[in-house]
Design a protein around this motif. Sequence first.
Motif, PDB file in Angstrom:
ATOM      1  N   ALA A   1      -4.346  -8.996  -1.161  1.00 24.96           N
ATOM      2  CA  ALA A   1      -4.033  -8.159  -2.432  1.00 24.96           C
ATOM      3  C   ALA A   1      -5.072  -6.876  -2.565  1.00 24.96           C
ATOM      4  O   ALA A   1      -4.631  -5.844  -2.779  1.00 24.96           O
ATOM      5  N   ARG A   2      -6.217  -7.603  -2.437  1.00 20.60           N
ATOM      6  CA  ARG A   2      -7.437  -6.224  -2.057  1.00 20.60           C
ATOM      7  C   ARG A   2      -7.020  -5.260  -1.364  1.00 20.60           C
ATOM      8  O   ARG A   2      -7.165  -4.077  -1.336  1.00 20.60           O
ATOM      9  N   ASP A   3      -6.647  -5.712  -0.180  1.00 18.88           N
ATOM     10  CA  ASP A   3      -6.467  -4.773   1.093  1.00 18.88           C
ATOM     11  C   ASP A   3      -5.219  -4.032   0.888  1.00 18.88           C
ATOM     12  O   ASP A   3      -5.072  -2.846   1.016  1.00 18.88           O
ATOM     13  N   ASP A   4      -4.277  -4.619   0.184  1.00 20.55           N
ATOM     14  CA  ASP A   4      -2.900  -3.985  -0.463  1.00 20.55           C
ATOM     15  C   ASP A   4      -3.378  -2.717  -1.232  1.00 20.55           C
ATOM     16  O   ASP A   4      -3.014  -1.559  -1.240  1.00 20.55           O
ATOM     17  N   ILE A   5      -4.276  -2.979  -2.257  1.00 18.31           N
ATOM     18  CA  ILE A   5      -4.426  -2.042  -3.241  1.00 18.31           C
ATOM     19  C   ILE A   5      -5.454  -0.866  -2.604  1.00 18.31           C
ATOM     20  O   ILE A   5      -4.821   0.254  -3.078  1.00 18.31           O
ATOM     21  N   ASP A   6      -6.229  -1.316  -1.693  1.00 23.73           N
ATOM     22  CA  ASP A   6      -6.894  -0.106  -1.047  1.00 23.73           C
ATOM     23  C   ASP A   6      -6.063   0.750  -0.157  1.00 23.73           C
ATOM     24  O   ASP A   6      -6.171   2.014  -0.172  1.00 23.73           O
TER      25      ASP A   6
END
Length: 570
Positions: free
Chosen positions: A481-486
């Motif tokens: 999810a962190r990667d998705d946000i970035d």
Amino acid sequence: MSADEGGSIPSDYEIAQSVTTKHITDVVEPYGLEADDLQLLGEETAKVELEAIERLREEGDPAGKTILVTGMTPTPLGEGKTVTTVGLGQALNQLGEDALVAIREPSLGPVFGVKGGAAGGGYSQVLPMEDINLHFTGDLHALTSAHNLIATILDNHIKQGNELDIAVNWINWPRAIDMNDRVLRETVVGLGGDVTGIPREDGFILTAASELMAVLCLADGLEDLKERIARIIVAYDEDGDPVTVDDLGATDAAAILLKDALKPNVVQTIEGTPAFVHGGPFANIAHGTNSLIADEVAAHLSEYLVTEAGFGSDLGAEKFMNIVSRFGDVEPDAVALVASVRALKYHGQDMWPPDVDALEEEDVDAVYDGLENLEKHVRNLQQFGVPVVVAVNRFPQDTDAEVEAVVEHCEDELGVPAAESTVFAEGGEGGIELAEHLVEAADAESEFEPLYDLEASIEEKIETVATEIYGADGVEFHSDARDDIDRLTELGFDDVPICLSKTFHSLSDDASEKGVPEDWTLEVNEIYPSAGAGFLVVLTADVLTLPGLPAEPAAESMELHSDGSISGLF
């Protein structure tokens, strides 16, 4: 109309068959729609022509007030939002107000699965019941075809040389089917050698879960429909850049299949109130309400539009406030929050799984124990600056003491109006007191405002909904999810509304947690863009986008008789 002299209520089908309906042109004519404004589909059903919608827009802004019907956290049996919506529209007309109803179209999957038919019930249903629950005007079929056309063009592009350099393991556009068929959730396509195509993993989703359904329900016309279809992301290339429907050259072809489906469907309730039944997106991975264009037409034609949001208010109403109201002029003037005695007792039980049989027995203490769930929904809705009225949808087994406990608690402890609703058994007459409360609430001054600013970061928007609506202590973003946000921030998708997907069985992300769960953290697993619809989808748990049939499907109890009549559908 009400129960017969013996106290029992005929079946939905028997009630529907006993009603003499009016020609649809006669139903809508008093509200300002002429025969030339309609595309007739028989005597009881029509679509509103897009030219008529443009005429209404040119005449001025919508004048009607919007009443949103939502609910507390439901039981698996449902608490009667749709029957309340339909009955409330009838009650308002009995009071002399011009009111229209707008609800979602049923999907064949649930119709033949667990629920059976879904368009109200008893003396508060929309007609013709059989048509609405089956093929109706073909909207769901058109959506299924358009969705699968895009999938076909996508795989053909890869087979014909893959000029767009699509990453075969990064395709986000499965097939669609309007049927509960669990074996199709995960499939492999392209088997059979080079002549067949490129082998890859694929799957199916229910048509109601397609982004095209969300797009159709948010588009305000053909050009907007095309623009939304064009920007749908179906895959990513080897560099991680989005590949859209427009990149595939499929925009106009898909729009051609949807040009008639975009026109709102209009039918009638048992008491002759016009009802728009149009669209039906999921209320978790999408926004969960009928089409915005149907709401707009109804608000132009009536003094009161009664529309409905899916699941409990933590899902459907939150998305109506934060997503739908941003895209159209349908800000709610009042909210009817549907509660039931059985749902309150369900949430008052301190056990898992809940004792469903105990819900049939009188237990005022259990009702009191479950009131905290209702109170949380009331407070959530009040955060948006909109007046709330509680509708206690009465079931036959409910006792006076149980119903009175709910009404008194709402009025004395929560400070909100409440009324018993018996619209299932009595039609509009059973919703008069509720309608009166809502007219007063809708006419009062309100200061509607979405819960978050679009300029807030993706994390901030998710945390706001999680803490303010669900009651979480905070949010844990998993690494993906962190990667998705970035990635989404880099792609410019950080300034759109968010659509959180979680279980509808609980205010939390754990279906077993009843009442108002405390001391918990919302876990976010994945975030992806629904670019055509215009929001980000936030996955908090495994999302079932293609249900399966239960042990005893509703389909097995249905029967087609020699005279063409149907039993077991409702």
